[in-house]
Design a protein around this motif. Structure first.
Motif, PDB file in Angstrom:
ATOM      1  N   ARG A 342      -0.929  21.760  34.682  1.00  0.00           N
ATOM      2  CA  ARG A 342      -2.165  21.021  34.436  1.00  0.00           C
ATOM      3  C   ARG A 342      -2.039  19.669  35.097  1.00  0.00           C
ATOM      4  NH1 ARG A 342      -1.642  17.910  29.518  1.00  0.00           N
ATOM      5  NH2 ARG A 342       0.571  17.860  29.088  1.00  0.00           N
ATOM      6  N   PHE A 343      -3.181  19.051  35.318  1.00  0.00           N
ATOM      7  CA  PHE A 343      -3.167  17.755  35.979  1.00  0.00           C
ATOM      8  C   PHE A 343      -3.387  16.670  34.939  1.00  0.00           C
ATOM      9  CE2 PHE A 343      -3.673  20.578  39.403  1.00  0.00           C
ATOM     10  CZ  PHE A 343      -3.172  19.923  40.506  1.00  0.00           C
ATOM     11  N   ILE A 344      -2.612  15.622  35.053  1.00  0.00           N
ATOM     12  CA  ILE A 344      -2.821  14.544  34.094  1.00  0.00           C
ATOM     13  C   ILE A 344      -3.019  13.238  34.833  1.00  0.00           C
ATOM     14  CG2 ILE A 344      -1.540  15.605  32.205  1.00  0.00           C
ATOM     15  CD1 ILE A 344       0.781  13.857  32.958  1.00  0.00           C
ATOM     16  N   ALA A 345      -3.805  12.380  34.237  1.00  0.00           N
ATOM     17  CA  ALA A 345      -4.027  11.066  34.827  1.00  0.00           C
ATOM     18  C   ALA A 345      -2.811  10.235  34.472  1.00  0.00           C
ATOM     19  CB  ALA A 345      -5.288  10.442  34.273  1.00  0.00           C
ATOM     20  N   GLU A 346      -1.899  10.191  35.412  1.00  0.00           N
ATOM     21  CA  GLU A 346      -0.597   9.562  35.180  1.00  0.00           C
ATOM     22  C   GLU A 346      -0.759   8.137  34.666  1.00  0.00           C
ATOM     23  OE1 GLU A 346       1.649   6.517  36.152  1.00  0.00           O
ATOM     24  OE2 GLU A 346       0.631   7.141  37.967  1.00  0.00           O
ATOM     25  N   GLY A 347      -0.010   7.845  33.647  1.00  0.00           N
ATOM     26  CA  GLY A 347       0.068   6.461  33.206  1.00  0.00           C
ATOM     27  C   GLY A 347      -1.087   5.992  32.354  1.00  0.00           C
ATOM     28  N   ILE A 348      -2.189   6.725  32.319  1.00  0.00           N
ATOM     29  CA  ILE A 348      -3.321   6.207  31.533  1.00  0.00           C
ATOM     30  C   ILE A 348      -3.288   6.838  30.149  1.00  0.00           C
ATOM     31  CG2 ILE A 348      -5.818   5.948  31.363  1.00  0.00           C
ATOM     32  CD1 ILE A 348      -5.967   6.067  34.320  1.00  0.00           C
ATOM     33  N   GLU A 349      -3.812   8.080  30.076  1.00  0.00           N
ATOM     34  CA  GLU A 349      -3.924   8.691  28.752  1.00  0.00           C
ATOM     35  C   GLU A 349      -2.563   8.806  28.065  1.00  0.00           C
ATOM     36  OE1 GLU A 349      -5.398   9.796  31.355  1.00  0.00           O
ATOM     37  OE2 GLU A 349      -7.543   9.999  30.935  1.00  0.00           O
ATOM     38  N   GLU A 350      -1.555   9.210  28.832  1.00  0.00           N
ATOM     39  CA  GLU A 350      -0.294   9.517  28.173  1.00  0.00           C
ATOM     40  C   GLU A 350       0.713   8.375  28.284  1.00  0.00           C
ATOM     41  OE1 GLU A 350       0.988  13.442  28.748  1.00  0.00           O
ATOM     42  OE2 GLU A 350      -1.043  14.225  28.957  1.00  0.00           O
ATOM     43  N   LYS A 351       0.310   7.293  28.921  1.00  0.00           N
ATOM     44  CA  LYS A 351       1.158   6.103  29.076  1.00  0.00           C
ATOM     45  C   LYS A 351       2.589   6.489  29.475  1.00  0.00           C
ATOM     46  CE  LYS A 351      -1.323   2.809  26.202  1.00  0.00           C
ATOM     47  NZ  LYS A 351      -2.566   3.343  26.676  1.00  0.00           N
ATOM     48  N   LEU A 352       2.669   7.303  30.523  1.00  0.00           N
ATOM     49  CA  LEU A 352       3.981   7.832  30.891  1.00  0.00           C
ATOM     50  C   LEU A 352       4.827   6.858  31.687  1.00  0.00           C
ATOM     51  CD1 LEU A 352       2.832  11.419  31.711  1.00  0.00           C
ATOM     52  CD2 LEU A 352       4.423  10.769  29.931  1.00  0.00           C
ATOM     53  N   MET A 353       4.179   5.977  32.406  1.00  0.00           N
ATOM     54  CA  MET A 353       4.940   5.079  33.270  1.00  0.00           C
ATOM     55  C   MET A 353       4.348   3.689  33.224  1.00  0.00           C
ATOM     56  SD  MET A 353       5.232   7.551  36.500  1.00  0.00           S
ATOM     57  CE  MET A 353       6.158   6.456  37.536  1.00  0.00           C
ATOM     58  N   THR A 354       5.199   2.722  33.438  1.00  0.00           N
ATOM     59  CA  THR A 354       4.692   1.350  33.529  1.00  0.00           C
ATOM     60  C   THR A 354       4.175   1.140  34.953  1.00  0.00           C
ATOM     61  OG1 THR A 354       6.791   0.518  34.330  1.00  0.00           O
ATOM     62  CG2 THR A 354       6.480   0.557  31.929  1.00  0.00           C
ATOM     63  N   PRO A 355       3.353   0.099  35.169  1.00  0.00           N
ATOM     64  CA  PRO A 355       2.889  -0.180  36.532  1.00  0.00           C
ATOM     65  C   PRO A 355       4.066  -0.369  37.485  1.00  0.00           C
ATOM     66  CG  PRO A 355       1.629  -1.467  34.959  1.00  0.00           C
ATOM     67  CD  PRO A 355       2.701  -0.765  34.169  1.00  0.00           C
ATOM     68  N   GLU A 356       5.122  -1.007  37.019  1.00  0.00           N
ATOM     69  CA  GLU A 356       6.287  -1.252  37.891  1.00  0.00           C
ATOM     70  C   GLU A 356       6.954   0.064  38.287  1.00  0.00           C
ATOM     71  OE1 GLU A 356       5.809  -2.817  34.888  1.00  0.00           O
ATOM     72  OE2 GLU A 356       4.953  -4.583  35.875  1.00  0.00           O
ATOM     73  N   GLU A 357       7.054   0.980  37.315  1.00  0.00           N
ATOM     74  CA  GLU A 357       7.675   2.280  37.627  1.00  0.00           C
ATOM     75  C   GLU A 357       6.825   3.063  38.626  1.00  0.00           C
ATOM     76  OE1 GLU A 357      10.033   3.148  33.415  1.00  0.00           O
ATOM     77  OE2 GLU A 357       7.926   3.674  33.612  1.00  0.00           O
ATOM     78  N   THR A 358       5.503   2.965  38.463  1.00  0.00           N
ATOM     79  CA  THR A 358       4.614   3.682  39.385  1.00  0.00           C
ATOM     80  C   THR A 358       4.788   3.140  40.795  1.00  0.00           C
ATOM     81  OG1 THR A 358       3.033   3.878  37.608  1.00  0.00           O
ATOM     82  CG2 THR A 358       2.213   4.357  39.795  1.00  0.00           C
ATOM     83  N   THR A 359       4.816   1.817  40.912  1.00  0.00           N
ATOM     84  CA  THR A 359       4.948   1.214  42.240  1.00  0.00           C
ATOM     85  C   THR A 359       6.285   1.592  42.863  1.00  0.00           C
ATOM     86  OG1 THR A 359       3.642  -0.589  41.366  1.00  0.00           O
ATOM     87  CG2 THR A 359       4.708  -0.990  43.458  1.00  0.00           C
ATOM     88  N   ALA A 360       7.336   1.590  42.053  1.00  0.00           N
ATOM     89  CA  ALA A 360       8.659   1.942  42.582  1.00  0.00           C
ATOM     90  C   ALA A 360       8.665   3.405  43.062  1.00  0.00           C
ATOM     91  CB  ALA A 360       9.723   1.735  41.504  1.00  0.00           C
ATOM     92  N   LEU A 361       8.025   4.275  42.297  1.00  0.00           N
ATOM     93  CA  LEU A 361       7.956   5.688  42.689  1.00  0.00           C
ATOM     94  C   LEU A 361       7.210   5.841  44.011  1.00  0.00           C
ATOM     95  CD1 LEU A 361       8.146   8.787  42.078  1.00  0.00           C
ATOM     96  CD2 LEU A 361       5.979   8.544  40.851  1.00  0.00           C
ATOM     97  N   LEU A 362       6.097   5.127  44.113  1.00  0.00           N
ATOM     98  CA  LEU A 362       5.317   5.186  45.356  1.00  0.00           C
ATOM     99  C   LEU A 362       6.142   4.714  46.546  1.00  0.00           C
ATOM    100  CD1 LEU A 362       1.733   3.984  44.619  1.00  0.00           C
ATOM    101  CD2 LEU A 362       2.400   5.709  46.271  1.00  0.00           C
ATOM    102  N   HIS A 363       6.882   3.659  46.343  1.00  0.00           N
ATOM    103  CA  HIS A 363       7.744   3.159  47.418  1.00  0.00           C
ATOM    104  C   HIS A 363       8.739   4.226  47.843  1.00  0.00           C
ATOM    105  CE1 HIS A 363       7.108  -1.175  48.299  1.00  0.00           C
ATOM    106  NE2 HIS A 363       6.298  -1.028  47.292  1.00  0.00           N
ATOM    107  N   ARG A 364       9.360   4.886  46.849  1.00  0.00           N
ATOM    108  CA  ARG A 364      10.356   5.913  47.174  1.00  0.00           C
ATOM    109  C   ARG A 364       9.727   7.046  47.979  1.00  0.00           C
ATOM    110  NH1 ARG A 364      11.939   5.797  41.939  1.00  0.00           N
ATOM    111  NH2 ARG A 364      11.387   7.936  41.412  1.00  0.00           N
ATOM    112  N   VAL A 365       8.568   7.501  47.496  1.00  0.00           N
ATOM    113  CA  VAL A 365       7.947   8.663  48.118  1.00  0.00           C
ATOM    114  C   VAL A 365       7.384   8.313  49.498  1.00  0.00           C
ATOM    115  CG1 VAL A 365       5.992  10.240  47.882  1.00  0.00           C
ATOM    116  CG2 VAL A 365       7.469   9.797  45.951  1.00  0.00           C
ATOM    117  N   ALA A 366       6.714   7.166  49.586  1.00  0.00           N
ATOM    118  CA  ALA A 366       6.053   6.823  50.855  1.00  0.00           C
ATOM    119  C   ALA A 366       7.052   6.442  51.930  1.00  0.00           C
ATOM    120  CB  ALA A 366       5.058   5.686  50.632  1.00  0.00           C
ATOM    121  N   SER A 367       8.233   5.972  51.538  1.00  0.00           N
ATOM    122  CA  SER A 367       9.163   5.571  52.587  1.00  0.00           C
ATOM    123  C   SER A 367      10.126   6.700  52.976  1.00  0.00           C
ATOM    124  CB  SER A 367       9.933   4.309  52.180  1.00  0.00           C
ATOM    125  OG  SER A 367      10.481   4.498  50.913  1.00  0.00           O
TER     126      SER A 367
END
Ligand SMILES: O=C(O)C(=O)C[C@@H](O)[C@H](O)[C@H](O)COP(=O)(O)O
Ligand SMILES: [Zn+2]
Length: 371
Positions: A342-367
């Motif tokens: 299933r698809f979930i709106a990451e970080g919003i409804e389920e508060k799974l990640m902090t903004p900092e964690e999301t940004t760090a993940l994006l950096h890892r994946v995009a680089s």
């Protein structure tokens, strides 16, 4: 033979008609009857207008004016909407008349936006001529224009009073536009699950050849999915966000490319990037990730997209309208073992990640290289 799918929402209901030749052959009595109900202003673009000038002139005696926009996403602006509104007033269009969007997603989005605000709202009709508009943007009532700050940032939910889809328009669609629409088709494959994905893989050659019968079934499958989602959640309070799979990254890429690439070209890369985020989070098993990635990669690469510095991507995503509480929002697939994905709106409804964690993940994946 016309297939009809109904969309019912709090603001009313409308029918989507799908049928080979229902517009291009002008033989369809139902469509003719519909057009005779009021006077129409046709809104189209230079490419469609040139290709279908004869059709436009024979559409209906009730067409009082034809307004032609420059083709392409870069004309989806407030300035262009203002030109359309002035042209409607100059042609004497009243509240009893209607706007007819004849074209792709850009024509549909601008026409719907103008319909929502002209004289505080008049009726409008969608006649989508591109695959992208036929499987996706003509349904659901999202209308709007881009702002310098980002994609679709000004607009409204304003459903059309009808949608008429003729797969025969696809015969003249340029290759790049066709595959751009296929990106949205693949998106439905990700959302709907294995049975649609298997159907797509099985019919891929016929889809690529634009076999009219297969395309008619394909459009109906995508719109059955979309109609059910929009009927349940017109205003995107929850479930409808699933239609934004791949779009947070896709919209950022479109913006960074100054809208010079197609929506589908950006969406292809956006889906790959977001799938990769889900894999990094271990929300997908390797085989689940691979099965989805392989389907997205069936789409041809439609644009040379530079390797974005993660900082640029993150900055562009920060303007996304789905974001809440400083948090970039993605629709990411999540499945464990044999569990349904299933698809979930990451970080919003389920508060799974902090903004900092999301940004760090994006950096890892995009680089990393293998996006
Ligand atoms: O209908 C929807 O809802 C969608 O999200 C469909 C998308 O494919 C489409 O590109 C839509 O225009 C994106 O809208 P936005 O709200 O993310 O700007
Ligand atoms: Zn889209």
């Amino acid at each position: 033979m016309l297939e009809t799918i109904q969309v019912t929402t709090g603001t009313g209901s409308y029918d989507i008609h799908i049928g080979e030749g229902c517009v291009t052959s002008l033989l369809n009595d139902e469509m003719q009857g519909f057009l005779q109900q009021r006077r129409w202003a046709v809104i189209t673009d230079e490419k469609v207008g040139a290709c279908y000038s004869q059709l436009i002139s024979h559409l209906s005696t009730a067409v009082v004016t034809v307004i032609t926009l420059p083709a392409g996403e870069s004309s989806k602006t407030m300035e262009q909407a203002a030109i359309v509104l002035e042209a409607l007033a100059a042609a004497g269009i009243t509240r009893e008349d209607g706007l007819m969007a004849l074209g792709g997603g850009v024509v549909g989005d601008i026409t719907g936006f103008c319909a929502a605000i002209y004289m505080r709202g008049i009726s409008w009709l969608q006649i989508p001529t591109t695959l992208l508009a036929q499987v996706d943007s003509s349904v659901g009532g999202k209308t709007g224009v881009n702002l310098r700050a980002g994609k679709n940032l000004a607009g409204s939910f304003y459903p059309p009073s009808g949608v008429w889809i003729d797969p025969l328009f696809l015969k003249t669609l340029p290759e790049a536009e066709f595959w751009s629409g296929c990106s949205e088709v693949v998106k439905y494959g990700l959302i709907e699950g294995p049975s649609l994905r298997e159907w797509l893989v099985f019919h891929w050659e016929k889809i690529a050849a634009r076999d009219p019968r297969v395309m008619t079934t394909l459009i109906a499958k995508c719109l059955q999915s979309k109609a059910a989602i929009v009927t349940a959640d017109e205003r995107e309070a929850g479930l409808r966000k699933v239609l934004n799979v791949g779009h947070t990254a896709g919209h950022a890429i479109e913006k960074l490319m100054a809208y010079r690439i197609t929506h589908g070209a950006a969406l292809r890369e956006g889906m790959l990037l977001e799938l990769k985020m889900a894999r990094e989070l271990r929300w997908l098993l390797p085989e689940q990730y691979n099965e989805m990635k392989v389907l997205v990669e069936r789409l041809p690469v439609l644009a040379t997209i530079p390797e974005w510095m993660p900082d640029e991507l993150v900055a562009a995503m920060k303007g996304d309208k789905k974001n809440r509480h400083q948090q970039i929002s993605f629709m990411l697939p999540r499945g464990q073992g044999n569990e349904e994905i299933r698809f979930i709106a990451e970080g919003i409804e389920e508060k799974l990640m902090t903004p900092e964690e999301t940004t760090a993940l994006l950096h890892r994946v995009a680089s990393s290289k293998d996006i």
